[in-house]
Design an enzyme around this catalytic site. Structure first.
Site, PDB file in Angstrom:
ATOM      1  N   HIS A 162       0.980  -1.102   0.133  1.00 53.43           N
ATOM      2  CA  HIS A 162       0.004  -0.022   0.007  1.00 53.43           C
ATOM      3  C   HIS A 162       1.035   1.287  -0.120  1.00 53.43           C
ATOM      4  CE1 HIS A 162      -3.247  -2.937   1.359  1.00 53.43           C
ATOM      5  NE2 HIS A 162      -2.378  -3.077   2.221  1.00 53.43           N
ATOM      6  N   SER A 292      15.019  20.161 -15.962  1.00 55.58           N
ATOM      7  CA  SER A 292      14.213  21.455 -16.266  1.00 55.58           C
ATOM      8  C   SER A 292      14.786  22.426 -16.640  1.00 55.58           C
ATOM      9  CB  SER A 292      13.554  21.358 -14.678  1.00 55.58           C
ATOM     10  OG  SER A 292      12.805  22.558 -14.757  1.00 55.58           O
TER      11      SER A 292
END
Length: 486
Positions: A162, A292
């Site tokens: 999870h 970036s």
């Protein structure tokens, strides 16, 4: 301005897939395969003694076959385009273009055949070759991931269920999970490739009526024609029955198997992106690579992201292939042609692009062991509490009292961490200060290697049972280049 920059450029060709796969589905390869099929048909008809209506005169002369064999690759695409604009039929256009350069064999080209003799059989040839290429790349990906798994089989790392901290595993054991999904894909592709039949010479609606007429009612020769042509083109099996086309369910099954590669690659790519966020594992990053345009410090998992994106596209194609298979009318309808021109080549191109990225990643992953060790150290105090409980009980402590002490300290430490104070290591400090735990050897109980179970052994057993046979099958091909473009 260069005209090449005025029209849409398919990124699968320009950026992602290999040149080899792109050329396989290009016009040159497609139409030269048509010509090889026409030659194989004419050769086999001659071998079986095809005659004119008098039953004696050979219908096909050796000189005609020699002429055809000389013009397998010199395709005049401009002439073929002119014919198609006039005739609105691509197969007839190329028959005429071939007849122009080979006039002495004009009357034996496509003799007894339907358009699907060249179109369907060519697609089957190209799909089988495409599967061969993907299988070899996939074997390289599996081999690379197995090497990574073996190298890091002993390195403890925090496991997640999870996406919440669970028990420890090892970096190598986790890699076997990635590798095994690709092993399942390899099994599927090998099966599809080995079981792929040929349409052969089934005639206009699959009844072989035209060939039966050519051979004056000789059923044995018609059956032998089907077998021999298929054998000449490298196939040992033919479809037992067809309409005008072979069952489009075959296309659907193959595209679905390619989409399986996308499932495996996307799952792995998502894991890598999450691990990159935790700074535990990095993908290859060029010395001049920019993450970036604004944030100069960024180091993004660009390859894994691209692999996930291309996988998403690949996983979307089976629905189209399935719909095509489901909507064929009787012996055939032509609504399959346009969509197959798109779906089948692009499924192979996308699968090729995904696997090229996967191979590049598998051979270049960077494991940041200090970060991984830090994560383990932060989680292990909680995991060690059960072992500490048992150790204290063995020293004569009361289990229920010890359990309550651990529960209370665990709760307090967790609340402190969430409040921005302290760390999980405080739990061990608090427990060590408890009189009930004074006799417990904490260093021994919290050794990370005591929490990884059989992970190292499982890696070696997995490699021996699942990977080694693959390495043996593809031993001569496990050196494929792993570079990616852009």
């Amino acid at each position: 301005m260069n005209d090449a920059y005025r029209v849409y450029d398919n990124p699968l060709i320009g950026r992602y897939a290999s040149r080899e796969m792109a050329e396989r589905w290009g016009p040159q390869r497609k139409f030269q395969t048509w010509r090889r099929l026409w030659l194989a048909l004419a050769e086999t008809e001659a071998e079986l003694g095809l005659t004119t209506d008098d039953g004696v005169t050979p219908r096909i002369q050796p000189a005609q076959l020699e002429a055809l064999a000389k013009h397998l690759d010199d395709i005049d695409f401009a002439a073929a385009d002119q014919y198609e604009n006039k005739l609105r039929h691509d197969v007839m256009a190329h028959i005429h273009a071939l007849g122009d350069v080979c006039p002495e064999a004009r009357d034996i080209v496509h003799l007894g055949a339907t358009s699907c003799y060249v179109t369907d059989n060519t697609d089957l040839i190209l799909m089988r070759e495409g599967l061969d290429q993907l299988i070899l790349t996939l074997a390289n990906v599996i081999d690379a991931l197995a090497r990574f798994a073996e190298q890091w089989r002993n390195e403890p790392t925090l496991g997640f269920t999870h996406f919440q901290p669970a028990q420890l595993t090892t970096v190598g054991k986790r890699a076997t999970l990635w590798a095994y999904e690709f092993v399942l894909d390899l099994q599927e592709l090998e099966n599809r490739r080995n079981q792929l039949p040929f349409r052969g010479t089934k005639g206009t609606t699959g009844t072989q009526a035209s060939f039966l007429a050519l051979f004056h009612g000789d059923h044995a020769k018609v059956r032998e024609l089907d077998r021999r042509v298929s054998e000449k083109m490298g196939f040992s099996r033919t479809f037992p029955v067809t309409g005008q086309t072979y069952s489009r369910k075959i296309d659907s099954q193959i595209v679905e198997s390619l989409a399986g590669i996308g499932q495996s690659a996307s799952k792995w790519g998502c894991d890598l992106r999450l691990l990159a966020h935790r700074q535990e594992i990095d993908e290859p990053f060029g010395s001049n690579q920019i993450g970036s345009s604004a944030m100069a410090y960024k180091r993004n998992p660009m390859r894994a992201e691209r692999m996930c994106g291309l996988s998403r596209y690949l996983m979307g194609l089976p629905a189209i292939a399935a719909e095509t298979a489901a909507t064929q009318w009787f012996e055939r309808t032509l609504d399959d042609s346009s969509t197959r021109r798109l779906v089948i080549p692009q499924a192979f191109l996308a699968a090729d692009a995904v696997l090229r990225l996967a191979l590049n990643l598998a051979r270049g992953l960077i494991v940041n062991t200090p970060i991984i060790a830090k994560g383990v150290a932060e989680a292990i105090p909680y995991m060690a509490t059960e072992n500490l409980l048992m150790a204290a009980v063995a020293q004569g402590g009361d289990r229920q009292e010890l359990h309550e002490i651990i529960r209370m300290h665990s709760r307090d430490v967790t609340l402190s961490i969430k409040a921005g104070q302290g760390s999980s290591l405080d739990l061990l400090t608090k427990l060590q200060a408890e009189p009930s735990f004074q006799q417990v050897d904490f260093a021994k109980v919290v050794n990370p290697h005591d929490f990884i179970g059989r992970s190292p052994e499982q890696v070696l057993e997995f490699i021996d049972a699942e990977i080694q046979p693959i390495r043996e099958r593809y031993a001569q091909h496990l050196n494929q280049q792993a570079e990616v473009r852009v």
